[in-house]
Enzyme design. Sequence first.
Site: not given
Ligand code: ATP
Ligand code: MG
Length: 188
Positions: A27, A29, A31, A33, A41, A82, A84, A119
């Site tokens: 959950n 942030k 994944k 990036t 790389r 998408f 929810w 995703e």
């Molecule tokens: P990023 O793309 O920044 O690496 P992610 O791939 O880990 O994030 P996702 O679930 O794909 O996260 O969601 C992407 C978006 O949701 C980003 O804008 C990110 O900041 C936000 N986000 C990720 N984790 C959280 C969290 N725990 N609470 C709120 N927003 C979140």
């Molecule tokens: Mg993501």
Amino acid sequence: MTQETTEHQPVKGPRIKKGLVCVNTGNGKGKTTAALGVLFRAWGRDMKVQMFQFLKHTGSQFGETRAAKKLGIGMTAMGDGFTWRTKNMDETQDLARAQWEIAKAAILSDEYEVIILDEFTYPMHYGWISVNDVIEVLRQKPHMLHIIITGRHAPDELIEFADLVTEMREIKHPYREQGIKAQPGLEF
Ligand code: ATP
Ligand code: MG
């Protein structure tokens, strides 16, 4: 977790070279990036890399999409953004399945060394794409191809099959603490 599992790869011993199936889930942030970091790389090593984004709007122009274009990296999003709240789930599912068909062809083509399925956990989690079908394709992947799958709720079967699984854990997020929404450059 034991001491051994947190240590880095030992210098001694056989060096196995094979493409890995990696999963960035959880959950917190980072994944997507982290996957982009690998893409960058590998690109630096002149490896053939490609990223397929699921769910994100078709034709999205995120920071990474723009960078990929400048660097000559293939990166395509196919989806309807998408969430929810999405009403037309048929279209969401169809777009995810269509993107999987394209990604599957790329995986089996043997033209790439790193492929990111961004995703991609969601279509499996929601049952739009069978996790067993995905694993079957991953079994047939070219030996040296690295694949990274990102997204929350990675199915247990995928975690079991993967070589490398990292869980991002939220400790603090500015949205939760301060209501700060996604910002260009840092998040998209
Ligand atoms: P990023 O793309 O920044 O690496 P992610 O791939 O880990 O994030 P996702 O679930 O794909 O996260 O969601 C992407 C978006 O949701 C980003 O804008 C990110 O900041 C936000 N986000 C990720 N984790 C959280 C969290 N725990 N609470 C709120 N927003 C979140
Ligand atoms: Mg993501």
